[in-house]
Design an enzyme around this catalytic site. Sequence first.
Site, PDB file in Angstrom:
ATOM      1  N   GLU A  34      72.866  22.563  56.410  1.00 33.29           N
ATOM      2  CA  GLU A  34      72.079  23.465  55.560  1.00 33.29           C
ATOM      3  C   GLU A  34      70.767  23.761  56.293  1.00 33.29           C
ATOM      4  OE1 GLU A  34      70.654  22.025  51.815  1.00 33.29           O
ATOM      5  OE2 GLU A  34      70.862  19.911  52.359  1.00 33.29           O
TER       6      GLU A  34
ATOM      7  N   GLU B 291      65.116  29.477  60.657  1.00 26.87           N
ATOM      8  CA  GLU B 291      64.800  28.055  60.801  1.00 26.87           C
ATOM      9  C   GLU B 291      65.612  27.437  61.937  1.00 26.87           C
ATOM     10  OE1 GLU B 291      64.824  25.955  57.068  1.00 26.87           O
ATOM     11  OE2 GLU B 291      63.425  27.366  56.133  1.00 26.87           O
TER      12      GLU B 291
END
Length: 647
Positions: A447, A456
Amino acid sequence: MPLGERLGDKSESRYCGVEAEFNDDMPHVLAFNLSSGGFDFVIAPLMDPAYRPSLVKKDSLGSGPLPFAGSDLVLSPSQWSSHVVGKISSWIDLDSEDETIRIDSETTLKQEIAWASHLSLQACLLPAPKGTSCANYARCVNQILQSLSNMQLWLRIPLVKPDDDDSTDTNSVTLVDSWETWNSFRLLCEHHSQLSIALDILSTLPSANSLRRWFGEPVRAAIINTDSFLTNARGYPCLSKRHQKLITSFFNHSMQIIISGKSVHPKACVDADAFNNHSISDSHRHPLRSYLDYVGYLYQRMDPLPEQERFELGYRDFLQSPLQPLMDNLEAQTYETFEKDAVKYIQYQRAVSKALLDRVPDEEASVTTTVLMVVGAGRGPLVRASLEAAEETGRKLKVYAVEKNPNAVVTLHALIKLEGWEDTVTVVSCDMRYWVAPEKADILVSELLGSFGDNELSPECLDGAQRFLKQDGISIPSSYTSFLQPMTASKLYNDVKAHKDLAHFETAYVVKIHNAARLAPCQPVFTFSHPKNSDEERNQRYKKLHFAIPNDTGSAMVHGFAGYFDATLYKDVHLGIEPSTATPNMFSWFAIFFPLRTPICVDPGSKLEVHFWRCCGPSKVWYEWCVASPSSSPIHNSNGRSYWVGL
């Protein structure tokens, strides 16, 4: 008193005002309209409309008394501040060809705003610009704004846009899109944050696309004249379906409603002489009370704010720096917030269940153990979801929980001991990019997604982890795509502008976008798939996008771009925040916002050409962006000088 109580709504839209005529007895104005009428505030002239500076005789010292309507002592400071919006004289015309009118107008404007500031009013209503030119008006207002304390100036703008289907109307040639008037005025005042809008709502409304533009502008109030109301079968005032929908949208965007004009409905026309006779009693109903009651009815019939919206209220239009979980170790509070998002982990559990069923046939379920690696395990929610998927499908599982944050690893060990998972789960305290795995994985679960999908550094992290995934192994997620959408977002732009530097205009922000207008549908930008088909595939990307502005929107201002993502976890199980396909009731991600240093004005039917780059260096990844058409902007964040994500 407020229009009503709506669960979770504490915005200013609960308060309804009334536009009052000039009266030098301000205590009576408040008593009649607030105590008797039930309104929450008045928009009241501060000066006799007959006053003209050029007609005032000077005394021997060269200055006469200022002709204001009484003393500031007639009301308490809190009454002035809470219940009065100053109405600047409507006769002023600072762009008049008549020099006397122009000079009188400038003098009066400055006197009235100075007096309003002295009274500590929260806002003043400026009259709408007259004619097509407003340069001198804007210049004077801009001068005032430079030294104004906290008071807002509301520029009155009629909600007018000549639509194409009205082109045969002989009157339409004289109409100007009122957004153009506002935009010209706001540009001359350099997008000042204390300059707002009060929209005059007329009996006819422009197209839905045209109306949507205003939700990205700093609209503080909507003024509805009684002439815009229809009459229902019982003789009471009501509004058309389109007007009702618009008013509801105003409520949702914290805009206040103001009733203006005289009562024109039979049931609303009661003893209006009470005001003129200065007699107030229960037997004298305010002539506009029926209009207020109807607005209150519209407010009270709105659905309560959903629990998720109530949770997110404090985040609306608040700029936040994106997380950098690869470079920085997250704190316990951050983990806890994301772990509460049950919807996200339900989707992950569904994806793992489907992958296990595909990976292990029923006849092999009791003898085959699937090796599953959670890379970036955090405090264990994906480990739990994976084990629950195994139990649900009756498959045997061996789990490696890989986590680089040593503080989260402590929690992981405690969780495994608490749940009795010692024989099933192995905790690995290591960066996934450098771990030497003892065996290869059948399923890789992560995740690592940000608001823009790859922001990210999921691609870089999973590139490092891919080496210990079997040749036929499954990655969850299997792919993700970023999306971009042009926005009118005046508040966000002004919040960035307030920093007064280049760096903040070249930074991407995570934000719960609320007061904004989405000018065109989203378009896909970058797609990443896992596992990669080729080691030679690079993570640098470049995309040119063309957004079409609908013809019926009218001109609009692009303050920046909203970014979203949509991820395919496995097969038909997806997760995302792209508006047209967003996963319901999921709060782990807000949109990302890429601002423009100088907003771009786009015409109806025009094409907005946008260029977007994802750039990679030895120690950082960054984005660059620009607009090439209809006018060119600088390339933002060149070489990652202002905003980057550390590897």
